[in-house]
Design a protein around this motif. Structure first.
Motif, PDB file in Angstrom:
ATOM      1  N   ILE A  74      36.498 -28.614  61.274  1.00  0.00           N
ATOM      2  CA  ILE A  74      37.238 -29.762  60.728  1.00  0.00           C
ATOM      3  C   ILE A  74      36.715 -31.079  61.290  1.00  0.00           C
ATOM      4  CG2 ILE A  74      39.486 -30.912  60.706  1.00  0.00           C
ATOM      5  CD1 ILE A  74      40.778 -28.195  60.323  1.00  0.00           C
ATOM      6  N   ILE A  75      36.542 -31.180  62.587  1.00  0.00           N
ATOM      7  CA  ILE A  75      36.093 -32.437  63.194  1.00  0.00           C
ATOM      8  C   ILE A  75      34.698 -32.806  62.697  1.00  0.00           C
ATOM      9  CG2 ILE A  75      35.529 -33.592  65.369  1.00  0.00           C
ATOM     10  CD1 ILE A  75      38.524 -33.238  64.852  1.00  0.00           C
ATOM     11  N   LYS A  76      33.836 -31.829  62.582  1.00  0.00           N
ATOM     12  CA  LYS A  76      32.481 -32.076  62.088  1.00  0.00           C
ATOM     13  C   LYS A  76      32.503 -32.537  60.629  1.00  0.00           C
ATOM     14  CE  LYS A  76      28.034 -29.683  61.839  1.00  0.00           C
ATOM     15  NZ  LYS A  76      27.348 -28.397  62.032  1.00  0.00           N
ATOM     16  N   SER A  77      33.508 -32.120  59.890  1.00  0.00           N
ATOM     17  CA  SER A  77      33.586 -32.422  58.464  1.00  0.00           C
ATOM     18  C   SER A  77      34.311 -33.725  58.150  1.00  0.00           C
ATOM     19  CB  SER A  77      34.293 -31.274  57.739  1.00  0.00           C
ATOM     20  OG  SER A  77      33.561 -30.080  57.901  1.00  0.00           O
ATOM     21  N   VAL A  78      34.729 -34.452  59.153  1.00  0.00           N
ATOM     22  CA  VAL A  78      35.445 -35.704  58.930  1.00  0.00           C
ATOM     23  C   VAL A  78      34.484 -36.840  58.562  1.00  0.00           C
ATOM     24  CG1 VAL A  78      36.918 -37.433  60.078  1.00  0.00           C
ATOM     25  CG2 VAL A  78      37.379 -35.028  60.360  1.00  0.00           C
ATOM     26  N   LEU A  79      33.204 -36.641  58.698  1.00  0.00           N
ATOM     27  CA  LEU A  79      32.209 -37.678  58.438  1.00  0.00           C
ATOM     28  C   LEU A  79      32.354 -38.340  57.056  1.00  0.00           C
ATOM     29  CD1 LEU A  79      29.704 -39.176  59.508  1.00  0.00           C
ATOM     30  CD2 LEU A  79      28.338 -37.425  58.381  1.00  0.00           C
ATOM     31  N   PRO A  80      32.550 -37.599  55.961  1.00  0.00           N
ATOM     32  CA  PRO A  80      32.717 -38.278  54.663  1.00  0.00           C
ATOM     33  C   PRO A  80      33.926 -39.211  54.625  1.00  0.00           C
ATOM     34  CG  PRO A  80      32.315 -35.947  54.325  1.00  0.00           C
ATOM     35  CD  PRO A  80      32.486 -36.144  55.793  1.00  0.00           C
ATOM     36  N   VAL A  81      34.987 -38.856  55.331  1.00  0.00           N
ATOM     37  CA  VAL A  81      36.181 -39.701  55.360  1.00  0.00           C
ATOM     38  C   VAL A  81      35.876 -41.004  56.094  1.00  0.00           C
ATOM     39  CG1 VAL A  81      38.548 -39.861  56.224  1.00  0.00           C
ATOM     40  CG2 VAL A  81      37.735 -37.732  55.196  1.00  0.00           C
ATOM     41  N   ILE A 133      30.642 -40.559  47.453  1.00  0.00           N
ATOM     42  CA  ILE A 133      31.011 -39.988  48.755  1.00  0.00           C
ATOM     43  C   ILE A 133      32.119 -38.952  48.594  1.00  0.00           C
ATOM     44  CG2 ILE A 133      32.138 -40.538  50.960  1.00  0.00           C
ATOM     45  CD1 ILE A 133      30.530 -43.172  50.928  1.00  0.00           C
ATOM     46  N   GLY A 134      33.092 -39.250  47.744  1.00  0.00           N
ATOM     47  CA  GLY A 134      34.183 -38.302  47.548  1.00  0.00           C
ATOM     48  C   GLY A 134      33.718 -36.988  46.951  1.00  0.00           C
ATOM     49  N   ILE A 135      32.900 -37.064  45.938  1.00  0.00           N
ATOM     50  CA  ILE A 135      32.432 -35.842  45.272  1.00  0.00           C
ATOM     51  C   ILE A 135      31.510 -35.045  46.194  1.00  0.00           C
ATOM     52  CG2 ILE A 135      31.032 -34.990  43.347  1.00  0.00           C
ATOM     53  CD1 ILE A 135      32.217 -37.400  41.727  1.00  0.00           C
ATOM     54  N   VAL A 136      30.556 -35.746  46.809  1.00  0.00           N
ATOM     55  CA  VAL A 136      29.626 -35.053  47.713  1.00  0.00           C
ATOM     56  C   VAL A 136      30.360 -34.548  48.949  1.00  0.00           C
ATOM     57  CG1 VAL A 136      27.630 -35.400  49.229  1.00  0.00           C
ATOM     58  CG2 VAL A 136      27.602 -36.304  46.908  1.00  0.00           C
ATOM     59  N   GLY A 137      31.288 -35.351  49.465  1.00  0.00           N
ATOM     60  CA  GLY A 137      32.037 -34.924  50.649  1.00  0.00           C
ATOM     61  C   GLY A 137      32.875 -33.685  50.387  1.00  0.00           C
ATOM     62  N   GLU A 162      26.395 -44.153  50.721  1.00  0.00           N
ATOM     63  CA  GLU A 162      26.926 -45.301  51.462  1.00  0.00           C
ATOM     64  C   GLU A 162      26.027 -46.521  51.304  1.00  0.00           C
ATOM     65  OE1 GLU A 162      29.637 -47.267  53.922  1.00  0.00           O
ATOM     66  OE2 GLU A 162      29.793 -45.143  53.432  1.00  0.00           O
ATOM     67  N   ALA A 163      24.728 -46.275  51.197  1.00  0.00           N
ATOM     68  CA  ALA A 163      23.775 -47.379  51.033  1.00  0.00           C
ATOM     69  C   ALA A 163      24.041 -48.160  49.750  1.00  0.00           C
ATOM     70  CB  ALA A 163      22.344 -46.847  51.044  1.00  0.00           C
ATOM     71  N   LEU A 164      24.560 -47.501  48.722  1.00  0.00           N
ATOM     72  CA  LEU A 164      24.893 -48.206  47.480  1.00  0.00           C
ATOM     73  C   LEU A 164      25.930 -49.296  47.732  1.00  0.00           C
ATOM     74  CD1 LEU A 164      25.145 -45.171  45.053  1.00  0.00           C
ATOM     75  CD2 LEU A 164      23.230 -46.753  45.311  1.00  0.00           C
TER      76      LEU A 164
END
Length: 177
Positions: A74-81, A133-137, A162-164
């Protein structure tokens, strides 16, 4: 030119029109032009926050789904948020820059239109970035639960998404000058 039966009425209306023209000449077109500047501020904040909210919500659903099977990720997966939350900051930055340039006695339509364009540029770019980001995340954190080697690929895709938003921020700042 107005046609009234009475000369006094004609003079009153003529003085009101001339007075209104004088008022606009003395104060400039600040009231009407500033509308576009404030709309630029609004567009930057609203669209950036919509992108950030969508990215956070969509990724959060994926994290919750993945957390049932592998809670240790879970902690590792918080990056997209986190990356989606940064999009809201882009809107805040653009809005603060634009708001500092809106002055009551020194604001014209050119500045108003450029500030509207800056807000739309930043806001819509961040909205698009938030969707990506939402879809890829969502898909990425679910796939990461099944195959951990996919994490680096997901990270790269998120960086480019994110660069967009960052491109929109940079161009928005340039336009607002």
């Amino acid at each position: 030119v107005f046609f009234f039966n009475d000369t006094a009425t004609t003079e009153i209306y003529t003085e009101q029109i001339v007075g209104s023209v004088r008022c606009v000449q003395e104060t400039g077109t600040w009231g009407a032009a500033s509308f576009f500047g404030f709309m630029g501020i609004t567009c930057a904040l609203v669209f950036c926050n919509l992108g950030g909210a969508y990215g956070t919500a969509k990724s959060g659903v994926g994290i919750a789904s993945m957390g049932v099977l592998k809670p240790e990720l879970i902690i590792k997966s918080v990056l997209p948020v986190v990356m989606a939350g940064i999009l809201g900051i882009y809107g805040l930055i653009t809005s603060v820059i634009i708001s500092q340039k809106i002055k009551p006695n020194d604001y014209n339509y050119y500045k108003g239109y450029s500030h509207l364009a800056a807000g739309l540029c930043c806001g819509l770019s961040s909205l698009g970035a938030g969707l990506a980001i939402g879809i890829v995340g969502d898909a990425g954190v679910r796939a990461n639960a099944q195959q951990e080697r996919i994490y680096v690929g997901m990270l790269l895709i998120l960086i480019f998404a994110e660069a967009l938003g960052l491109y929109g921020l940079i161009i928005g700042i340039v336009i607002s000058q």
